[in-house]
Design an enzyme around this catalytic site. Sequence first.
Site, PDB file in Angstrom:
ATOM      1  N   ASP A  93       0.817  -1.208   0.000  1.00 26.50           N
ATOM      2  CA  ASP A  93       0.000   0.000   0.000  1.00 26.50           C
ATOM      3  C   ASP A  93       0.859   1.270   0.000  1.00 26.50           C
ATOM      4  O   ASP A  93       1.445   1.621   1.029  1.00 26.50           O
ATOM      5  CB  ASP A  93      -0.896  -0.036   1.242  1.00 26.50           C
ATOM      6  CG  ASP A  93      -1.793   1.179   1.376  1.00 26.50           C
ATOM      7  OD1 ASP A  93      -1.970   1.907   0.377  1.00 26.50           O
ATOM      8  OD2 ASP A  93      -2.331   1.398   2.475  1.00 26.50           O
ATOM      9  N   SER A  96      -0.095   4.243   2.715  1.00 29.37           N
ATOM     10  CA  SER A  96       0.127   4.196   4.156  1.00 29.37           C
ATOM     11  C   SER A  96       1.574   3.778   4.381  1.00 29.37           C
ATOM     12  O   SER A  96       2.280   3.442   3.438  1.00 29.37           O
ATOM     13  CB  SER A  96      -0.849   3.224   4.842  1.00 29.37           C
ATOM     14  OG  SER A  96      -0.587   1.891   4.455  1.00 29.37           O
ATOM     15  N   ASN A  98       2.795   1.950   7.563  1.00 29.48           N
ATOM     16  CA  ASN A  98       3.063   0.944   8.597  1.00 29.48           C
ATOM     17  C   ASN A  98       2.907  -0.472   8.059  1.00 29.48           C
ATOM     18  O   ASN A  98       2.135  -0.719   7.135  1.00 29.48           O
ATOM     19  CB  ASN A  98       2.108   1.114   9.787  1.00 29.48           C
ATOM     20  CG  ASN A  98       2.409   2.361  10.590  1.00 29.48           C
ATOM     21  OD1 ASN A  98       1.926   3.447  10.272  1.00 29.48           O
ATOM     22  ND2 ASN A  98       3.202   2.215  11.633  1.00 29.48           N
ATOM     23  N   TRP A 100       1.570  -4.004   9.517  1.00 32.64           N
ATOM     24  CA  TRP A 100       0.927  -4.690  10.642  1.00 32.64           C
ATOM     25  C   TRP A 100       0.206  -5.936  10.162  1.00 32.64           C
ATOM     26  O   TRP A 100      -0.254  -6.007   9.031  1.00 32.64           O
ATOM     27  CB  TRP A 100      -0.019  -3.767  11.425  1.00 32.64           C
ATOM     28  CG  TRP A 100      -1.247  -3.297  10.699  1.00 32.64           C
ATOM     29  CD1 TRP A 100      -1.399  -2.120  10.015  1.00 32.64           C
ATOM     30  CD2 TRP A 100      -2.518  -3.964  10.595  1.00 32.64           C
ATOM     31  NE1 TRP A 100      -2.669  -2.023   9.496  1.00 32.64           N
ATOM     32  CE2 TRP A 100      -3.374  -3.138   9.843  1.00 32.64           C
ATOM     33  CE3 TRP A 100      -3.006  -5.195  11.069  1.00 32.64           C
ATOM     34  CZ2 TRP A 100      -4.693  -3.500   9.540  1.00 32.64           C
ATOM     35  CZ3 TRP A 100      -4.318  -5.555  10.771  1.00 32.64           C
ATOM     36  CH2 TRP A 100      -5.147  -4.699  10.016  1.00 32.64           C
ATOM     37  N   TYR A 136      -9.749   4.068  13.227  1.00 23.50           N
ATOM     38  CA  TYR A 136     -10.642   3.756  12.120  1.00 23.50           C
ATOM     39  C   TYR A 136     -12.055   4.217  12.421  1.00 23.50           C
ATOM     40  O   TYR A 136     -13.026   3.599  12.052  1.00 23.50           O
ATOM     41  CB  TYR A 136     -10.623   2.258  11.809  1.00 23.50           C
ATOM     42  CG  TYR A 136      -9.304   1.783  11.270  1.00 23.50           C
ATOM     43  CD1 TYR A 136      -8.749   2.366  10.136  1.00 23.50           C
ATOM     44  CD2 TYR A 136      -8.596   0.773  11.895  1.00 23.50           C
ATOM     45  CE1 TYR A 136      -7.536   1.944   9.634  1.00 23.50           C
ATOM     46  CE2 TYR A 136      -7.371   0.346  11.393  1.00 23.50           C
ATOM     47  CZ  TYR A 136      -6.854   0.935  10.271  1.00 23.50           C
ATOM     48  OH  TYR A 136      -5.638   0.519   9.773  1.00 23.50           O
ATOM     49  N   ASP A 276      -1.829   5.762  -5.471  1.00 24.46           N
ATOM     50  CA  ASP A 276      -2.050   4.875  -4.337  1.00 24.46           C
ATOM     51  C   ASP A 276      -2.408   3.458  -4.778  1.00 24.46           C
ATOM     52  O   ASP A 276      -3.512   3.203  -5.260  1.00 24.46           O
ATOM     53  CB  ASP A 276      -3.173   5.453  -3.457  1.00 24.46           C
ATOM     54  CG  ASP A 276      -3.373   4.658  -2.178  1.00 24.46           C
ATOM     55  OD1 ASP A 276      -2.590   3.724  -1.920  1.00 24.46           O
ATOM     56  OD2 ASP A 276      -4.316   4.979  -1.427  1.00 24.46           O
ATOM     57  N   THR A 279      -5.631   1.813  -3.028  1.00 24.27           N
ATOM     58  CA  THR A 279      -7.010   2.199  -3.342  1.00 24.27           C
ATOM     59  C   THR A 279      -7.280   1.718  -4.763  1.00 24.27           C
ATOM     60  O   THR A 279      -6.484   1.952  -5.660  1.00 24.27           O
ATOM     61  CB  THR A 279      -7.216   3.726  -3.236  1.00 24.27           C
ATOM     62  OG1 THR A 279      -7.027   4.122  -1.873  1.00 24.27           O
ATOM     63  CG2 THR A 279      -8.608   4.129  -3.673  1.00 24.27           C
TER      64      THR A 279
END
Length: 387
Positions: A93, A96, A98, A100, A136, A276, A279
């Site tokens: 992605d 973003s 991070n 996780w 979120y 992106d 998306t």
Amino acid sequence: MKWLLLLSLMALSECTSYKVSLTRKKSLRQNLIENGKLKDFLQNHQYNIGSKYFPSEAATLMSDEPLQNYLDMEYFGTIGIGTPAQDFTVIFDTGSANLWVPSVYCSSYACTNHHRFNPQESSTFQGTSKTLSVAYGTGSMTGILGYDTVQVGGISDTNQIFGLSETEPGSFLYYAPFDGILGLAYPSISSSGATPVFDNMWNQGLVSQDLFSVYLSKDDESGSVVQFGGIDSSYYKGTLNWVPISVEGYWQITVDSITMGGKPIACSNGCQAIVDTGTSLLAGPTNAIANIQSYIGASETSYGSMAISCSSINSLPDIVFTINGIQYPVPPTAYILQSQGSCSSGFQGMNIPTASGELWILGDIFIRQYYTVFDRANNQVGLAPVA
């Protein structure tokens, strides 16, 4: 002999790039439809694709869940974490920063249907007392931060900080075709100041060029790749056109104009856009998108998508993004999405004002048309038509 050794070393250094194959699967939206859950989901979660971006500017939108940006995602890759490696399906992605994944400490319903990282089964895991919380809206993804070796397409990224989720919001994530997210944006937008995966790779000298590139296949399942540390000219035609990054956070660029049928339809005085991979759609200001939906004859369905006649594909014009003086047409075969005999619009409205004016998101619909190089060394994006 010394020259031969030097040339060999130079050739080797030029080859330190690695490809991660991406698989195209059913999206979360499709899984929700097939399980009869989408209507309930859309009724209970206000959908604004823009809430993923600029959270401080989007404070009034905190009833929304940025994870919904991944509702239509179809491209996923596999990474391994720990020693021995535990495999996870992730979204690569660029929107973003991070990394996780779910952990064995997660008791949320969403975690029960996914791979969960177990630190006790990794000999190289190092725990921390730091926590990670990504808001979120109706809930947060909360967890702890730890360090371990992350295997990405043949690269052993040692001492990589990542999030181990303990709670994940929304039961709808139970149906998600991915376990976690691997962010590829700039470190300035990383939660908890965690070093992103690509930054850690580069800092350790694991790739020979401070860039990565993305090719998204138009085929149903195979062929898509993320390549770390290199560019593969077999994936594109002509030459790469370079576009300067306007803000180092997301992969944000300046768009000169957006036209359809030779006439301005949005962004007439220039605007900002984020390239992106996380998306799937083309997103822009709600008023501009409403005009486009009307222009192409799309109408809203009870599932929240914008239905359109499949026969329109043959008659509608390209939407043309002019970027740094170069035109990038996106044809109706790309912006009209076909699935199981029905068609829908690939445009999505959102409202996130930036300091520079209106904001657009160039998601996978755009990237499927244009091979994209994300060049951190020179803070630029390279674009060329796919081969």
